[in-house]
Design a protein around this motif. Sequence first.
Motif, PDB file in Angstrom:
ATOM      1  N   ASN A  86       0.831  -1.209   0.000  1.00 51.56           N
ATOM      2  CA  ASN A  86       0.000   0.000   0.000  1.00 51.56           C
ATOM      3  C   ASN A  86       0.861   1.252   0.000  1.00 51.56           C
ATOM      4  N   MET A  87       1.942   1.238   0.760  1.00 53.19           N
ATOM      5  CA  MET A  87       2.800   2.429   0.845  1.00 53.19           C
ATOM      6  C   MET A  87       3.574   2.668  -0.443  1.00 53.19           C
ATOM      7  N   THR A  88       4.042   1.588  -1.069  1.00 52.82           N
ATOM      8  CA  THR A  88       4.854   1.734  -2.282  1.00 52.82           C
ATOM      9  C   THR A  88       4.004   1.904  -3.526  1.00 52.82           C
ATOM     10  N   GLY A  89       2.736   1.453  -3.457  1.00 50.34           N
ATOM     11  CA  GLY A  89       1.869   1.557  -4.626  1.00 50.34           C
ATOM     12  C   GLY A  89       2.036   0.437  -5.625  1.00 50.34           C
ATOM     13  N   TYR A  90       2.827  -0.567  -5.279  1.00 48.29           N
ATOM     14  CA  TYR A  90       3.072  -1.685  -6.189  1.00 48.29           C
ATOM     15  C   TYR A  90       2.097  -2.832  -5.933  1.00 48.29           C
ATOM     16  N   GLU A  91       1.829  -3.621  -6.982  1.00 42.53           N
ATOM     17  CA  GLU A  91       1.190  -4.908  -6.816  1.00 42.53           C
ATOM     18  C   GLU A  91       2.272  -5.929  -6.475  1.00 42.53           C
ATOM     19  N   ASN A  92       1.887  -6.974  -5.748  1.00 43.91           N
ATOM     20  CA  ASN A  92       2.863  -7.926  -5.242  1.00 43.91           C
ATOM     21  C   ASN A  92       3.726  -8.519  -6.359  1.00 43.91           C
ATOM     22  N   GLU A  93       3.092  -8.956  -7.451  1.00 41.00           N
ATOM     23  CA  GLU A  93       3.845  -9.613  -8.520  1.00 41.00           C
ATOM     24  C   GLU A  93       4.785  -8.663  -9.252  1.00 41.00           C
ATOM     25  N   LYS A  94       4.523  -7.360  -9.158  1.00 38.57           N
ATOM     26  CA  LYS A  94       5.393  -6.388  -9.806  1.00 38.57           C
ATOM     27  C   LYS A  94       6.529  -5.925  -8.894  1.00 38.57           C
ATOM     28  N   LEU A  95       6.416  -6.234  -7.605  1.00 35.83           N
ATOM     29  CA  LEU A  95       7.443  -5.806  -6.661  1.00 35.83           C
ATOM     30  C   LEU A  95       8.438  -6.926  -6.363  1.00 35.83           C
ATOM     31  N   ILE A  96       7.947  -8.154  -6.208  1.00 35.98           N
ATOM     32  CA  ILE A  96       8.820  -9.276  -5.875  1.00 35.98           C
ATOM     33  C   ILE A  96       9.794  -9.534  -7.022  1.00 35.98           C
ATOM     34  N   THR A 121      11.599  -2.785   8.171  1.00 39.91           N
ATOM     35  CA  THR A 121      10.292  -2.402   8.695  1.00 39.91           C
ATOM     36  C   THR A 121      10.217  -0.881   8.696  1.00 39.91           C
ATOM     37  N   PHE A 122       9.067  -0.351   8.332  1.00 44.69           N
ATOM     38  CA  PHE A 122       8.965   1.103   8.203  1.00 44.69           C
ATOM     39  C   PHE A 122       7.522   1.556   8.355  1.00 44.69           C
ATOM     40  N   VAL A 123       7.384   2.815   8.752  1.00 44.31           N
ATOM     41  CA  VAL A 123       6.062   3.437   8.872  1.00 44.31           C
ATOM     42  C   VAL A 123       6.096   4.781   8.150  1.00 44.31           C
ATOM     43  N   ASP A 124       4.974   5.119   7.551  1.00 44.46           N
ATOM     44  CA  ASP A 124       4.820   6.389   6.845  1.00 44.46           C
ATOM     45  C   ASP A 124       4.628   7.503   7.861  1.00 44.46           C
ATOM     46  N   ILE A 125       5.495   8.508   7.828  1.00 47.11           N
ATOM     47  CA  ILE A 125       5.392   9.620   8.772  1.00 47.11           C
ATOM     48  C   ILE A 125       5.049  10.928   8.060  1.00 47.11           C
ATOM     49  N   SER A 126       4.556  10.838   6.824  1.00 44.57           N
ATOM     50  CA  SER A 126       4.253  12.051   6.064  1.00 44.57           C
ATOM     51  C   SER A 126       3.141  12.864   6.719  1.00 44.57           C
ATOM     52  N   HIS A 132      16.924  -0.933  -4.961  1.00 39.65           N
ATOM     53  CA  HIS A 132      17.395   0.414  -5.303  1.00 39.65           C
ATOM     54  C   HIS A 132      16.540   1.048  -6.396  1.00 39.65           C
ATOM     55  N   LYS A 133      15.874   0.212  -7.191  1.00 39.21           N
ATOM     56  CA  LYS A 133      15.107   0.738  -8.313  1.00 39.21           C
ATOM     57  C   LYS A 133      13.654   1.040  -7.957  1.00 39.21           C
ATOM     58  N   VAL A 134      13.220   0.573  -6.788  1.00 42.35           N
ATOM     59  CA  VAL A 134      11.795   0.714  -6.506  1.00 42.35           C
ATOM     60  C   VAL A 134      11.471   1.386  -5.177  1.00 42.35           C
ATOM     61  N   VAL A 135      12.228   1.126  -4.130  1.00 44.07           N
ATOM     62  CA  VAL A 135      11.853   1.682  -2.824  1.00 44.07           C
ATOM     63  C   VAL A 135      12.963   2.493  -2.163  1.00 44.07           C
ATOM     64  N   CYS A 136      14.153   2.453  -2.722  1.00 44.84           N
ATOM     65  CA  CYS A 136      15.288   3.128  -2.085  1.00 44.84           C
ATOM     66  C   CYS A 136      15.905   4.135  -3.049  1.00 44.84           C
ATOM     67  N   ARG A 176       7.963   5.776  -4.257  1.00 42.99           N
ATOM     68  CA  ARG A 176       6.780   5.004  -4.623  1.00 42.99           C
ATOM     69  C   ARG A 176       6.796   4.671  -6.112  1.00 42.99           C
ATOM     70  N   GLN A 177       5.862   3.841  -6.539  1.00 41.62           N
ATOM     71  CA  GLN A 177       5.814   3.423  -7.932  1.00 41.62           C
ATOM     72  C   GLN A 177       5.614   4.597  -8.876  1.00 41.62           C
ATOM     73  N   ASP A 178       4.830   5.596  -8.447  1.00 37.70           N
ATOM     74  CA  ASP A 178       4.566   6.747  -9.311  1.00 37.70           C
ATOM     75  C   ASP A 178       5.677   7.784  -9.289  1.00 37.70           C
ATOM     76  N   GLY A 179       6.772   7.478  -8.570  1.00 36.97           N
ATOM     77  CA  GLY A 179       7.918   8.384  -8.533  1.00 36.97           C
ATOM     78  C   GLY A 179       7.908   9.366  -7.386  1.00 36.97           C
ATOM     79  N   THR A 180       6.790   9.476  -6.681  1.00 39.49           N
ATOM     80  CA  THR A 180       6.737  10.383  -5.542  1.00 39.49           C
ATOM     81  C   THR A 180       7.522   9.794  -4.372  1.00 39.49           C
ATOM     82  N   GLU A 181       7.964  10.661  -3.504  1.00 37.12           N
ATOM     83  CA  GLU A 181       8.737  10.242  -2.344  1.00 37.12           C
ATOM     84  C   GLU A 181       7.966  10.551  -1.071  1.00 37.12           C
ATOM     85  N   ILE A 182       8.062   9.631  -0.116  1.00 37.82           N
ATOM     86  CA  ILE A 182       7.399   9.843   1.167  1.00 37.82           C
ATOM     87  C   ILE A 182       8.406   9.620   2.287  1.00 37.82           C
ATOM     88  N   PRO A 183       8.315  10.406   3.357  1.00 46.08           N
ATOM     89  CA  PRO A 183       9.209  10.194   4.495  1.00 46.08           C
ATOM     90  C   PRO A 183       8.751   8.997   5.314  1.00 46.08           C
TER      91      PRO A 183
END
Length: 213
Positions: A109-119, A179-184, A124-128, A153-160
Amino acid sequence: MEFQRHGLRDTCPHPALNGHNEPQEWTYIRKDGKKIKVELNINAVKDKDGNTIGFLGIAQDITDRTVSQEKLHRNEKQTSEILNALPAGVIIINARNHQIEYANSAALNMTGYENEKLIGKICHKVVCPNALGNCPITDHGKTVDNARRTMVRQDGTEIPILKTVNRIKFEDKDLLIETFVDISKIENTQPQLPEPELAGSCSNPSGGCGNCR
C-alpha cells in the motif's frame, strides 16, 4: 494393500511401458482401513528379448514427510497472515543481490506496487533512492534503527518514513528485514518551529534579555 485412486491398475503402468518411472504420490489403504501417503515408483520388468513381462512397484511411506510439509505450510500461512495484519510495512530483501523477496500488505500500500510487480525487483530501483553499490547496510556497514529515510513510490513520488533494518541469516541466506512506517502525515501536521534568533539581535528595546550583552 489396495489403491484408493480408481483405475490405477489400468492407468499407472502405462508410463513405465515407455521407460518413464517418475515417482508419484498416492494414498494407500491398509488392511485395517488406515490411509497412508506413499511415493510410488513403477518400473517395467522385461525379459531377455526386451518384452515387458510385468511391473515392479516400490512404495515408500511418506506420511511423516507429508505431515511435516502440511505443518510447515500452515505455519507459513499463519506467519503471512500476521505480517499482513501489521500496520507497519515489512520488506524482506536478499542482501546478496538486493532483490525483494517478500512484502506485506502495508508495504504494498505504501509503495503503490502490486505484489507480482514488486517481488524480484532490485530494491534500489523501486523503494530506495540510493544508487546501486551505495547501500548503507551492505556497502557501508551502517545500521538503520528508527531512522528517517525517504521511500520512492511506484509513481515516482517520495514519502518520508521511519525505518529499521535488521540483517539476519535464514536457511543459509543473508537477508535484510526492513520495517517502516509512513510519517508524512505527522510531518505535514507538525507546526513549524520559529527560527532561533541570532546572537546580538533583540526585540526588547530595553536590552533586558539575558542574551544581550
